[in-house]
Write a protein that holds these residues in place. Structure first.
Motif, PDB file in Angstrom:
ATOM      1  N   ILE A 141      26.427  29.773   7.025  1.00  0.00           N
ATOM      2  CA  ILE A 141      27.523  30.599   6.524  1.00  0.00           C
ATOM      3  C   ILE A 141      28.620  30.410   7.752  1.00  0.00           C
ATOM      4  O   ILE A 141      28.370  30.831   8.930  1.00  0.00           O
ATOM      5  CB  ILE A 141      26.720  31.748   6.664  1.00  0.00           C
ATOM      6  N   GLN A 142      29.885  30.102   7.181  1.00  0.00           N
ATOM      7  CA  GLN A 142      30.753  29.926   7.964  1.00  0.00           C
ATOM      8  C   GLN A 142      31.302  31.298   8.685  1.00  0.00           C
ATOM      9  O   GLN A 142      31.191  32.438   8.107  1.00  0.00           O
ATOM     10  CB  GLN A 142      31.998  29.390   7.399  1.00  0.00           C
ATOM     11  N   GLY A 143      31.649  31.199   9.894  1.00  0.00           N
ATOM     12  CA  GLY A 143      31.894  32.476  10.809  1.00  0.00           C
ATOM     13  C   GLY A 143      31.333  32.739  12.046  1.00  0.00           C
ATOM     14  O   GLY A 143      30.057  32.449  11.949  1.00  0.00           O
ATOM     15  N   CYS A 144      32.115  33.126  12.937  1.00  0.00           N
ATOM     16  CA  CYS A 144      31.380  33.347  14.358  1.00  0.00           C
ATOM     17  C   CYS A 144      30.380  34.514  13.943  1.00  0.00           C
ATOM     18  O   CYS A 144      29.404  34.735  14.659  1.00  0.00           O
ATOM     19  CB  CYS A 144      32.382  33.887  15.368  1.00  0.00           C
ATOM     20  N   GLY A 145      30.724  35.705  13.188  1.00  0.00           N
ATOM     21  CA  GLY A 145      29.877  36.853  12.990  1.00  0.00           C
ATOM     22  C   GLY A 145      28.378  36.224  12.415  1.00  0.00           C
ATOM     23  O   GLY A 145      27.479  36.626  13.072  1.00  0.00           O
ATOM     24  N   PRO A 146      28.391  35.471  11.463  1.00  0.00           N
ATOM     25  CA  PRO A 146      27.085  35.009  10.983  1.00  0.00           C
ATOM     26  C   PRO A 146      26.368  34.326  12.250  1.00  0.00           C
ATOM     27  O   PRO A 146      25.121  34.386  12.320  1.00  0.00           O
ATOM     28  CB  PRO A 146      27.253  34.170  10.053  1.00  0.00           C
ATOM     29  N   ALA A 147      26.974  33.569  12.879  1.00  0.00           N
ATOM     30  CA  ALA A 147      26.476  32.810  13.647  1.00  0.00           C
ATOM     31  C   ALA A 147      25.947  33.505  15.027  1.00  0.00           C
ATOM     32  O   ALA A 147      24.702  33.317  15.524  1.00  0.00           O
ATOM     33  CB  ALA A 147      27.636  31.681  14.469  1.00  0.00           C
ATOM     34  N   ARG A 148      26.810  34.459  15.361  1.00  0.00           N
ATOM     35  CA  ARG A 148      26.129  35.241  16.391  1.00  0.00           C
ATOM     36  C   ARG A 148      25.013  36.220  16.026  1.00  0.00           C
ATOM     37  O   ARG A 148      24.364  36.156  16.912  1.00  0.00           O
ATOM     38  CB  ARG A 148      27.431  36.191  17.116  1.00  0.00           C
ATOM     39  N   GLN A 149      24.994  36.485  14.895  1.00  0.00           N
ATOM     40  CA  GLN A 149      24.010  37.272  14.418  1.00  0.00           C
ATOM     41  C   GLN A 149      22.812  36.614  14.387  1.00  0.00           C
ATOM     42  O   GLN A 149      21.716  37.100  14.777  1.00  0.00           O
ATOM     43  CB  GLN A 149      24.366  37.759  12.932  1.00  0.00           C
ATOM     44  N   LEU A 150      22.685  35.288  13.874  1.00  0.00           N
ATOM     45  CA  LEU A 150      21.601  34.402  13.927  1.00  0.00           C
ATOM     46  C   LEU A 150      20.935  34.412  15.113  1.00  0.00           C
ATOM     47  O   LEU A 150      19.743  34.298  15.465  1.00  0.00           O
ATOM     48  CB  LEU A 150      22.037  33.018  13.262  1.00  0.00           C
ATOM     49  N   GLY A 151      22.083  34.007  16.222  1.00  0.00           N
ATOM     50  CA  GLY A 151      21.542  33.915  17.516  1.00  0.00           C
ATOM     51  C   GLY A 151      20.792  35.194  18.117  1.00  0.00           C
ATOM     52  O   GLY A 151      19.848  34.945  18.873  1.00  0.00           O
ATOM     53  N   SER A 152      21.676  36.270  17.818  1.00  0.00           N
ATOM     54  CA  SER A 152      20.922  37.552  18.379  1.00  0.00           C
ATOM     55  C   SER A 152      19.440  37.780  17.795  1.00  0.00           C
ATOM     56  O   SER A 152      18.622  38.320  18.546  1.00  0.00           O
ATOM     57  CB  SER A 152      21.780  38.628  17.864  1.00  0.00           C
ATOM     58  N   GLU A 153      19.522  37.439  16.636  1.00  0.00           N
ATOM     59  CA  GLU A 153      18.085  37.533  15.843  1.00  0.00           C
ATOM     60  C   GLU A 153      16.888  36.560  16.553  1.00  0.00           C
ATOM     61  O   GLU A 153      15.579  37.024  16.211  1.00  0.00           O
ATOM     62  CB  GLU A 153      18.109  37.406  14.517  1.00  0.00           C
ATOM     63  N   ASN A 154      17.392  35.633  17.074  1.00  0.00           N
ATOM     64  CA  ASN A 154      16.470  34.737  17.723  1.00  0.00           C
ATOM     65  C   ASN A 154      16.396  34.674  19.484  1.00  0.00           C
ATOM     66  O   ASN A 154      15.546  33.852  19.837  1.00  0.00           O
ATOM     67  CB  ASN A 154      16.726  33.299  17.175  1.00  0.00           C
ATOM     68  N   ALA A 155      17.080  35.643  19.867  1.00  0.00           N
ATOM     69  CA  ALA A 155      17.019  35.499  21.316  1.00  0.00           C
ATOM     70  C   ALA A 155      16.028  36.501  21.799  1.00  0.00           C
ATOM     71  O   ALA A 155      15.360  37.432  21.290  1.00  0.00           O
ATOM     72  CB  ALA A 155      18.406  36.379  21.687  1.00  0.00           C
ATOM     73  N   LYS A 156      15.474  36.061  22.872  1.00  0.00           N
ATOM     74  CA  LYS A 156      14.181  36.568  23.617  1.00  0.00           C
ATOM     75  C   LYS A 156      14.705  37.737  24.898  1.00  0.00           C
ATOM     76  O   LYS A 156      14.157  38.518  24.952  1.00  0.00           O
ATOM     77  CB  LYS A 156      13.646  35.429  24.465  1.00  0.00           C
ATOM     78  N   GLY A 157      16.199  37.470  24.715  1.00  0.00           N
ATOM     79  CA  GLY A 157      16.671  38.671  26.120  1.00  0.00           C
ATOM     80  C   GLY A 157      16.913  39.781  25.626  1.00  0.00           C
ATOM     81  O   GLY A 157      17.025  40.158  24.453  1.00  0.00           O
ATOM     82  N   LYS A 158      16.623  40.848  26.601  1.00  0.00           N
ATOM     83  CA  LYS A 158      16.949  42.082  26.597  1.00  0.00           C
ATOM     84  C   LYS A 158      18.425  42.500  26.016  1.00  0.00           C
ATOM     85  O   LYS A 158      18.824  43.406  25.417  1.00  0.00           O
ATOM     86  CB  LYS A 158      16.525  43.198  27.456  1.00  0.00           C
ATOM     87  N   TYR A 159      19.325  41.496  27.047  1.00  0.00           N
ATOM     88  CA  TYR A 159      20.855  41.408  26.913  1.00  0.00           C
ATOM     89  C   TYR A 159      21.213  40.247  26.261  1.00  0.00           C
ATOM     90  O   TYR A 159      20.651  39.306  26.499  1.00  0.00           O
ATOM     91  CB  TYR A 159      21.363  41.811  28.327  1.00  0.00           C
ATOM     92  N   ILE A 160      22.375  40.536  25.669  1.00  0.00           N
ATOM     93  CA  ILE A 160      23.019  39.435  24.932  1.00  0.00           C
ATOM     94  C   ILE A 160      24.475  39.132  25.712  1.00  0.00           C
ATOM     95  O   ILE A 160      25.079  40.044  25.914  1.00  0.00           O
ATOM     96  CB  ILE A 160      23.582  39.409  23.701  1.00  0.00           C
ATOM     97  N   LEU A 161      24.677  37.873  26.148  1.00  0.00           N
ATOM     98  CA  LEU A 161      25.978  37.475  26.612  1.00  0.00           C
ATOM     99  C   LEU A 161      26.678  36.499  25.746  1.00  0.00           C
ATOM    100  O   LEU A 161      26.116  35.712  25.339  1.00  0.00           O
ATOM    101  CB  LEU A 161      26.131  36.739  27.921  1.00  0.00           C
ATOM    102  N   LEU A 162      28.033  36.696  25.394  1.00  0.00           N
ATOM    103  CA  LEU A 162      28.488  35.701  24.412  1.00  0.00           C
ATOM    104  C   LEU A 162      29.327  34.968  25.196  1.00  0.00           C
ATOM    105  O   LEU A 162      30.336  35.405  25.911  1.00  0.00           O
ATOM    106  CB  LEU A 162      29.466  36.540  23.314  1.00  0.00           C
ATOM    107  N   ALA A 163      29.465  33.715  24.971  1.00  0.00           N
ATOM    108  CA  ALA A 163      30.463  32.698  25.401  1.00  0.00           C
ATOM    109  C   ALA A 163      30.860  31.878  24.328  1.00  0.00           C
ATOM    110  O   ALA A 163      30.461  31.619  23.376  1.00  0.00           O
ATOM    111  CB  ALA A 163      29.554  31.743  26.407  1.00  0.00           C
ATOM    112  N   ASP A 164      32.039  31.315  24.659  1.00  0.00           N
ATOM    113  CA  ASP A 164      32.812  30.343  23.699  1.00  0.00           C
ATOM    114  C   ASP A 164      32.395  28.881  23.827  1.00  0.00           C
ATOM    115  O   ASP A 164      32.549  28.631  25.034  1.00  0.00           O
ATOM    116  CB  ASP A 164      34.227  30.630  23.532  1.00  0.00           C
ATOM    117  N   ALA A 165      32.348  28.058  22.773  1.00  0.00           N
ATOM    118  CA  ALA A 165      32.150  26.597  23.000  1.00  0.00           C
ATOM    119  C   ALA A 165      32.988  25.902  23.615  1.00  0.00           C
ATOM    120  O   ALA A 165      32.836  24.957  24.143  1.00  0.00           O
ATOM    121  CB  ALA A 165      31.715  26.063  21.739  1.00  0.00           C
ATOM    122  N   ASP A 166      34.356  26.423  23.494  1.00  0.00           N
ATOM    123  CA  ASP A 166      35.617  25.546  24.349  1.00  0.00           C
ATOM    124  C   ASP A 166      35.863  26.090  25.664  1.00  0.00           C
ATOM    125  O   ASP A 166      37.078  26.090  25.959  1.00  0.00           O
ATOM    126  CB  ASP A 166      36.732  25.616  23.084  1.00  0.00           C
TER     127      ASP A 166
END
Length: 286
Positions: A103-128
């Motif tokens: 699904i195109q978009g940072c929102g869907p991508a970050r949602q999938l990442g959050s759902e598979n994250a082991k950490g208690k906290y999330i930090l977002l970084a940009d690929a570039d």
């Protein structure tokens, strides 16, 4: 602050490669040694990066994160957001968890990442972007304060022809002043995925927009405000660094500056009052 030139730590990540095929195996080996050293199998923090057609930029980004100096256990998750270049081939060569979001978009991508994250906290970084060694520590120092649910950091631009460093510095100072004004009543306007963090439990409760739209990060931040405070990480040492791609879309630095000033003037009165509760999943960017 770096008025006339880049910080020296950026130099080690100035790879000359233009395509995946040009990257020597030795470069992957060196970065992987560092990635295996800094990451934990039992992380407190999960760094999530959405990547769409970033086959070379993601190499720079992960190389910088591999130099992180912290006692906080963390993992890195890169979500390939339906790339059509060699982003996946680069990720397959690097020692980071990677996922694929069609699904195109940072929102869907970050949602999938959050759902598979082991950490208690999330930090977002940009690929570039490039991140200093203290970035995790400086972000977490604020995010772990009592009552804080979301944080955002500052960022700077790497000079390129037509975009001199001293002019970018002046623009950054103005940007920081505007951010301070925004923060009074509408801090979510400063929350960008380039440098942002939140408590995963609450992030999963509110969730990202599941379609491609600008501002998925700010929308999440707005929804998080019901659970606690949003705080700005003011440390200049922790600034993320990025190339001026967004500014170059306006043709010149003067055009980019003028366009942003006009936007801020038009909505200045709005910045002095809080935005009423609303459905961020369907609202427009206005």
């Amino acid at each position: 602050m770096h008025v006339f030139k880049n910080p020296t730590w950026l130099n080690q990540f100035s790879y000359p490669y233009k395509t995946f095929e040009e990257i020597p195996a030795s470069v992957f080996d060196t970065i992987n040694q560092d990635l295996m050293r800094v990451q934990s199998t039992e992380p407190l923090v999960s760094i999530i990066i959405a990547a769409w057609n970033e086959e070379i930029n993601i190499l720079h980004c992960l190389a910088s994160l591999s130099k992180t100096k912290t006692s906080i256990p963390f993992e890195i998750i890169v979500v390939n957001n339906n790339s059509t270049d060699n982003t996946q081939q680069v990720l397959d060569k690097l020692k980071v968890k990677n996922l694929f979001q069609k699904i195109q978009g940072c929102g869907p991508a970050r949602q999938l990442g959050s759902e598979n994250a082991k950490g208690k906290y999330i930090l977002l970084a940009d690929a570039d972007c490039y991140y200093p060694t203290c970035w995790v520590d400086e972000m977490m120092k604020v995010l772990q304060r009592p009552g804080v649910v979301c944080v955002y950091g500052r960022y700077s631009f790497i000079p390129e022809p037509g975009f001199q460093r001293w002019k970018l510095f002046l623009m950054e100072k103005l940007k920081d002043i505007i951010a301070d004004i925004r923060h009074l009543k509408r801090p979510y306007l400063n929350a960008y995925g380039i440098s942002m963090g939140y408590v995963k439990e609450y992030g999963l409760k509110v969730g990202y927009v599941k379609y491609n739209i600008r501002g998925d990060d700010g929308r999440l931040c707005f929804d998080l405000m019901q659970f606690g405070k949003v705080v700005q990480v003011r440390s200049d040492r922790a600034r993320a660094w990025t190339r001026p791609r967004t500014l170059q879309k306006d043709g010149s630095l003067s055009n980019a500056f003028r366009k942003r000033i006009i936007v801020e003037i038009k909505r200045f009165n709005k910045l002095l009052t809080p935005l009423p509760p609303h459905d961020t999943k369907t609202s427009l960017n206005d």
